[in-house]
Design a protein around this motif. Structure first.
Motif: not given
Length: 212
Positions: A107-109, A69-70, A130-132, A103-104
């Motif tokens: 860094h923190r998440k 998905v990412a 992560l999703v649009h 990238r999606a």
């Protein structure tokens, strides 16, 4: 036309084969490395494929499924979809998919996801990037197909050059990236598709792009 990723049945992709994982000690290091190379090749697609990748997530997208998905350029999820990098729960980490997850969602998440193994709702996945889009389950296929058809109406050459520009310059030095992007701009301005698009706009008709 964009390339569709849509799971069969009630799940998009639930990740790796846990039964196989339980026998992992029986494989040699070279065997594991070779198997990992096959997985790596799959996840190279996002940066090398010349057509848009569209994920239509209709259920659980866990582990490698979450990575898919990412990796996709656009992701649409049903309201009942679930997401997570759950590898930590079986003594593993999301090694191969980590670059795409980071990238999606940032860094923190990404760190939170990989260290907790939490399973996220579709709305949570949307809020973190992560999703649009999140749509009712009975509209998922229609929404994804409609999006793919819309993109398919545009210049294939412009899409190829745009994807090239996006990924090639991502980690490039700023000044070098400007030179590279200007080169792609020249290619675009000399293309038949741009001439056709401009003429169609002036003549108030639908452009007929040929990808050159």
């Amino acid at each position: 036309m964009g390339v569709f990723y849509k799971g069969a049945g009630s799940a998009f992709s639930a990740g790796g084969d846990l039964a196989a994982f339980s026998q992992s000690a029986l494989m040699s290091a070279p065997q594991h490395h070779q198997e990992g190379k096959a997985n790596t090749e799959l996840f190279r697609l996002g940066a090398t494929v010349k057509k848009p990748l569209i994920a239509a997530v209709n259920g659980h997208a866990l582990g490698g499924g979450c990575g898919l998905v990412a990796m996709c350029h656009i992701a649409i999820a049903s309201e009942t979809a679930k997401f997570g990098t759950t590898e930590i729960k079986v003594g593993l980490m999301p090694f191969v998919i980590l670059p795409w997850i980071r990238r999606a969602v940032g860094h923190r998440k990404a760190l939170e996801m990989m260290l907790t193994g939490d399973i996220l709702s579709a709305q949570e996945a949307k809020e973190m990037g992560l999703v649009h889009r999140v749509v009712p389950a009975d509209r998922l296929a229609e929404e994804a197909a409609s999006l793919a058809c819309t993109i398919a109406e545009y210049s294939p050459l412009a899409i190829r050059l745009g994807l090239d520009a996006f990924y090639t310059t991502e980690d490039m030095d700023l000044l070098k990236s400007m030179d590279y992007l200007n080169t792609l701009r020249v290619v675009s301005f000399l293309s038949e598709d741009l001439q056709e698009g401009a003429s169609a706009f002036i003549e108030k008709r639908t452009p007929q792009f040929k990808g050159r």
